[in-house]
Write a protein that holds these residues in place. Structure first.
Motif, short mmCIF file in Angstrom:
data_model
loop_
_atom_site.label_atom_id
_atom_site.label_comp_id
_atom_site.label_asym_id
_atom_site.label_seq_id
_atom_site.Cartn_x
_atom_site.Cartn_y
_atom_site.Cartn_z
N ALA A 244 58.80 44.47 10.69
CA ALA A 244 58.42 43.67 11.85
C ALA A 244 59.62 42.88 12.38
N VAL A 245 60.44 42.36 11.48
CA VAL A 245 61.64 41.63 11.89
C VAL A 245 62.59 42.56 12.65
N LEU A 246 62.83 43.74 12.09
CA LEU A 246 63.74 44.69 12.72
C LEU A 246 63.23 45.12 14.09
N ALA A 247 61.92 45.35 14.19
CA ALA A 247 61.34 45.76 15.47
C ALA A 247 61.50 44.66 16.50
N SER A 248 61.30 43.41 16.08
CA SER A 248 61.45 42.29 17.01
C SER A 248 62.88 42.14 17.48
#
Length: 344
Positions: A70-74
């Motif tokens: 989720a962090v990487l996608a954000s």
């Protein structure tokens, strides 16, 4: 990860956030069906109405992977760009290999260094301090810090003093080197520990101090907590660490846009808010829905604040952690997301 000394130092930037909560919701009514308590009793004393428990077979590593993705996608970055993965946790998948190493492999950060960090509920702030130091020391350009806990499995579900508090979840952040030289980044940290209070909040089974004589099996597999002692420590240290850090930075509470503290107990946060004169609208809490998720609580709250529109680019944050050790950690940092970041 390869690090070459002499690289130009860069300001560490809080660049992205992400979180994961397990699907199973455990209400106060469910707890009241097996221990002597009630929804009113729990809410009055803790502020918690429900919490999340991991599914059967779901581990801290599994949840950390979901939060990391989720962090990487954000952030709009790929795992191959990550130099270091730090996983603060008190409930690792195993003592070794580190949960961080397993997470790095599963997300595809195959060149990243990785390690777990043990500082209990202060772990996420400790992890941010290490990430900032690595970036500003020129040893890394991008560091993932992912707090992840499965506390439900190390909590005695018949002990009213602990089962109403502890829960599961994961959350994290990406700390990167500022490419443009314009980031405010992390203004400062206040970190500390008082081991004389170590037995006030302890998970004996995570080490060998209480191993059964003649065998490898630990004597106790559940959290033990002296609730009144921990409460006294937390109410005192949350105020003290905040005052020390703000004074060192020459700032006041009025300079802070949002305060996110470890989600341990609403009475602790309320006490600090009153002592520090923090306006209620500048405090973000998730206790009501998620309970105490230890090292995951601050990043989970940050991600939810972002998604709720309570956290915006450029906001100056005060983050405060406190817990087992006894440890504490606070930081003031400006939220400066990468341009591609969107709520996950």
């Amino acid at each position: 990860m390869i690090s070459v000394r002499g690289a130009r130092p860069a300001r560490a930037r809080l660049a992205a956030l992400g979180a994961y909560a397990p699907e199973r919701v455990v209400t106060n009514a469910e707890l009241a069906s097996r221990v002597d308590t009630s929804d009113e009793w729990i809410v009055t004393r803790t502020g918690i109405r429900e919490r999340r428990f991991a599914a059967a077979g779901e581990t801290a590593g599994d949840m950390a992977v979901a939060a990391a993705e989720a962090v990487l996608a954000s952030a709009g970055v790929t795992a191959s760009q990550i130099d270091m993965v730090i996983v603060p946790t008190g409930t690792p998948d195993a003592m070794f290999p580190s949960t961080a190493a397993l997470v790095a492999d599963r997300i595809g950060a195959h060149d990243a260094a990785a390690y777990d960090l043990s500082a209990a509920c202060s772990g996420f702030v400790y992890g941010l301090a290490q990430a900032a130091a690595l970036v500003e020391g020129g040893m890394a350009r991008s560091v993932l810090v992912i707090g992840s806990e499965v506390l439900s499995r190390v909590t005695d579900q018949t002990d009213r003093g602990t089962c109403i508090l502890f829960a599961d979840g994961a959350g994290g952040a990406l700390v990167t080197a500022d490419e443009g030289g314009t980031a405010t980044g992390f203004l400062g940290f206040d970190l500390g520990a008082d081991g004389s209070g170590g037995d006030d909040l302890v998970l004996p089974a995570s080490g060998d101090r209480e191993a059964v004589p003649g065998g490898p099996v630990p004597a106790s597999g559940c959290i033990r907590m002296d609730g009144p002692a921990v409460f006294r420590f937390a109410t005192r240290i949350m105020v003290e660490t905040t005052e020390r850090l703000l004074a060192a930075l020459g700032l006041g509470i009025g300079d802070i846009d949002l305060v996110v503290a470890h989600q341990a107990n609403s009475r602790i946060i309320d006490h600090a808010a009153e002592r520090l004169a923090i306006p209620r609208e500048r405090i973000f809490n998730t206790l009501e829905r998620y309970g105490n998720t230890s090292s995951a609580s601050i990043p989970m709250a940050l991600a939810e604040a972002r998604d709720a529109g309570r956290l915006r680019a450029g906001d100056l944050l005060l983050l405060v952690g406190f817990g087992g050790g006894l440890t504490w950690g606070s930081t003031v940092v400006r939220y400066e997301p990468l341009g591609a970041e969107v709520p996950a």
